[in-house]
Design a protein around this motif. Structure first.
Motif, PDB file in Angstrom:
ATOM      1  N   ASN A  79     -16.589  11.963-171.358  1.00  0.00           N
ATOM      2  CA  ASN A  79     -17.084  13.307-171.063  1.00  0.00           C
ATOM      3  C   ASN A  79     -18.222  13.288-170.048  1.00  0.00           C
ATOM      4  OD1 ASN A  79     -15.358  14.822-172.736  1.00  0.00           O
ATOM      5  ND2 ASN A  79     -16.561  14.285-174.537  1.00  0.00           N
ATOM      6  N   ASP A  80     -18.892  12.134-169.905  1.00  0.00           N
ATOM      7  CA  ASP A  80     -19.960  12.020-168.908  1.00  0.00           C
ATOM      8  C   ASP A  80     -19.417  11.920-167.484  1.00  0.00           C
ATOM      9  OD1 ASP A  80     -21.725  12.016-171.028  1.00  0.00           O
ATOM     10  OD2 ASP A  80     -21.809   9.815-171.153  1.00  0.00           O
ATOM     11  N   TYR A  81     -18.111  11.605-167.357  1.00  0.00           N
ATOM     12  CA  TYR A  81     -17.537  11.378-166.028  1.00  0.00           C
ATOM     13  C   TYR A  81     -16.498  12.434-165.650  1.00  0.00           C
ATOM     14  CZ  TYR A  81     -19.578   6.845-167.080  1.00  0.00           C
ATOM     15  OH  TYR A  81     -20.448   5.837-167.440  1.00  0.00           O
ATOM     16  N   SER A 108      -3.802   5.380-159.244  1.00  0.00           N
ATOM     17  CA  SER A 108      -4.020   5.028-157.850  1.00  0.00           C
ATOM     18  C   SER A 108      -5.494   5.175-157.508  1.00  0.00           C
ATOM     19  CB  SER A 108      -3.180   5.925-156.942  1.00  0.00           C
ATOM     20  OG  SER A 108      -3.467   5.653-155.595  1.00  0.00           O
ATOM     21  N   TYR A 109      -5.935   4.405-156.501  1.00  0.00           N
ATOM     22  CA  TYR A 109      -7.337   4.456-156.092  1.00  0.00           C
ATOM     23  C   TYR A 109      -7.503   5.236-154.796  1.00  0.00           C
ATOM     24  CZ  TYR A 109      -8.499   1.040-159.660  1.00  0.00           C
ATOM     25  OH  TYR A 109      -8.682   0.418-160.867  1.00  0.00           O
ATOM     26  N   ALA A 110      -6.595   6.182-154.545  1.00  0.00           N
ATOM     27  CA  ALA A 110      -6.721   6.990-153.337  1.00  0.00           C
ATOM     28  C   ALA A 110      -7.989   7.834-153.402  1.00  0.00           C
ATOM     29  CB  ALA A 110      -5.496   7.883-153.174  1.00  0.00           C
ATOM     30  N   ALA A 111      -8.457   8.208-152.230  1.00  0.00           N
ATOM     31  CA  ALA A 111      -9.748   8.917-152.165  1.00  0.00           C
ATOM     32  C   ALA A 111      -9.693  10.277-152.842  1.00  0.00           C
ATOM     33  CB  ALA A 111     -10.158   9.085-150.699  1.00  0.00           C
ATOM     34  N   LYS A 112      -8.500  10.908-152.866  1.00  0.00           N
ATOM     35  CA  LYS A 112      -8.405  12.261-153.422  1.00  0.00           C
ATOM     36  C   LYS A 112      -8.340  12.258-154.942  1.00  0.00           C
ATOM     37  CE  LYS A 112      -3.363  12.393-153.148  1.00  0.00           C
ATOM     38  NZ  LYS A 112      -2.189  13.113-152.620  1.00  0.00           N
ATOM     39  N   GLU A 113      -8.288  11.102-155.561  1.00  0.00           N
ATOM     40  CA  GLU A 113      -8.118  11.046-157.000  1.00  0.00           C
ATOM     41  C   GLU A 113      -9.394  10.598-157.684  1.00  0.00           C
ATOM     42  OE1 GLU A 113      -3.347   9.997-157.012  1.00  0.00           O
ATOM     43  OE2 GLU A 113      -4.838   8.414-157.167  1.00  0.00           O
ATOM     44  N   HIS A 114      -9.477  10.907-158.957  1.00  0.00           N
ATOM     45  CA  HIS A 114     -10.667  10.593-159.721  1.00  0.00           C
ATOM     46  C   HIS A 114     -10.241  10.229-161.140  1.00  0.00           C
ATOM     47  CE1 HIS A 114      -9.767  14.905-160.112  1.00  0.00           C
ATOM     48  NE2 HIS A 114     -10.164  14.763-161.368  1.00  0.00           N
ATOM     49  N   VAL A 115     -11.202   9.848-161.938  1.00  0.00           N
ATOM     50  CA  VAL A 115     -10.923   9.504-163.331  1.00  0.00           C
ATOM     51  C   VAL A 115     -10.515  10.759-164.089  1.00  0.00           C
ATOM     52  CG1 VAL A 115     -11.906   8.604-165.470  1.00  0.00           C
ATOM     53  CG2 VAL A 115     -12.553   7.577-163.291  1.00  0.00           C
ATOM     54  N   VAL A 116      -9.368  10.695-164.768  1.00  0.00           N
ATOM     55  CA  VAL A 116      -8.883  11.852-165.519  1.00  0.00           C
ATOM     56  C   VAL A 116      -8.841  11.575-167.022  1.00  0.00           C
ATOM     57  CG1 VAL A 116      -7.513  12.756-163.614  1.00  0.00           C
ATOM     58  CG2 VAL A 116      -6.475  11.132-165.209  1.00  0.00           C
ATOM     59  N   GLY A 117      -9.043  10.317-167.417  1.00  0.00           N
ATOM     60  CA  GLY A 117      -9.011  10.004-168.846  1.00  0.00           C
ATOM     61  C   GLY A 117      -8.854   8.523-169.076  1.00  0.00           C
ATOM     62  N   TRP A 118      -8.291   8.173-170.218  1.00  0.00           N
ATOM     63  CA  TRP A 118      -8.133   6.769-170.579  1.00  0.00           C
ATOM     64  C   TRP A 118      -6.841   6.595-171.374  1.00  0.00           C
ATOM     65  CZ3 TRP A 118      -8.917   4.968-175.843  1.00  0.00           C
ATOM     66  CH2 TRP A 118      -9.230   5.988-176.742  1.00  0.00           C
ATOM     67  N   TYR A 119      -6.443   5.344-171.537  1.00  0.00           N
ATOM     68  CA  TYR A 119      -5.203   5.061-172.251  1.00  0.00           C
ATOM     69  C   TYR A 119      -5.441   4.048-173.351  1.00  0.00           C
ATOM     70  CZ  TYR A 119      -4.872   0.625-169.694  1.00  0.00           C
ATOM     71  OH  TYR A 119      -5.122  -0.620-169.181  1.00  0.00           O
TER      72      TYR A 119
END
Length: 278
Positions: free
Chosen positions: A89-91, A60-71
């Protein structure tokens, strides 16, 4: 690709990865549009939140969320996955990799989650390197997601199949899954006995826990309870069959009587028409 066991890590920042159904739908859609019927895989970014060791992947692109990884659609780890993982790791301090099997060959959750740790070699002359550590994953959904998934399943469901057939099919699928898991456990134990795999005390502990939870079927009271329960169920089935037979016979007799009344009415009409003409 190196993957180390979880018991080798004294402290782990990630304890569990929760994947939402919308993530699976999005990845499968991406795979079908880009890499279906090819040997390619698709790679993308996972969005969500992290709280108390649990990574919640909601895409989701909600404001409270951020990038947590990749698939990745894998279906297995590849040599360059560590290089891709290093870019994240840079993000994010500790990104996760979730492999989604878009074409599963066996039953079970189609997700496998990993995060990278620094492995220190026993030989001091060798340099340490990053390796993937497997972390448990599960499928979870918010209420709004459950409504959407149920709506999709309602469209996919075959209405020509009766409820009983659906239940039997579900039980059969569950038994096949159990059989596959038992075969996997047996294969693992055979490899341990042959010395091809190291002894994993955590796995053996869980297996012993499973065996301890198995009921003792040699108890007379338990055998009697099973017999009574089975007889009660068979009695209900037998009575239901008798009632259905009586109702079917009743409907057949009513149908015969109704047909005879229609035949008599038709005969009386055919006799009345010539007499009126005379």
């Amino acid at each position: 690709m190196d993957v180390i066991k979880t018991q080798q890590i004294s402290s782990r920042p990630i304890e569990k990865v929760v994947v939402h159904p919308l993530v699976l739908l999005s990845i499968v859609d991406n795979y079908n549009r880009v890499a279906k019927d090819t040997r390619k895989r698709v790679v993308g970014v996972l969005l969500g939140s992290t709280f108390k060791g649990t990574v919640d992947v909601s895409n989701s692109y909600a404001a409270k969320e951020h990038v947590v990884g990749w698939y990745s659609t894998g279906p297995k780890l590849r040599e360059n996955d560590l290089d891709i993982h290093g870019l994240f790791n840079d993000y994010v301090p500790n990104p996760v990799l979730v492999i989604i099997d878009v074409e599963p060959k066996e039953l079970g959750i189609p997700t496998k989650a990993y995060y990278a740790v620094e492995e220190v070699k026993e030989n001091a002359t060798q340099k340490s390197q990053k390796v993937f550590v497997h972390v448990p994953s599960e499928i979870a959904a918010h209420e709004v997601e459950e409504i959407g998934v149920e709506h999709l399943l309602r469209d996919v469901k075959d209405t020509t199949i009766s409820t009983l057939a659906t239940e039997v099919s579900g039980k059969l699928t569950a038994l096949k899954g159990l059989d596959a898991r038992l075969k996997e456990i047996r294969s693992y134990l055979d490899l341990v006995i042959d010395g091809k795999l190291p002894l994993n005390h955590e796995i053996l502990y869980h297996l012993q826990d499973v065996f301890n939870l198995l009921p003792n079927l040699n108890v007379a009271d338990l055998i009697k309870a099973f017999a009574v329960k089975t007889n009660d169920m068979m009695l209900v089935i037998y009575l239901s069959s008798l009632i259905r037979s009586v109702i079917a016979l009743h409907n057949l007799i009513n149908n015969k009587m109704l047909n005879k009344e229609h035949e008599r009415a038709e005969d009386s009409k055919s006799v009345a028409v010539p007499s009126a003409a005379a």
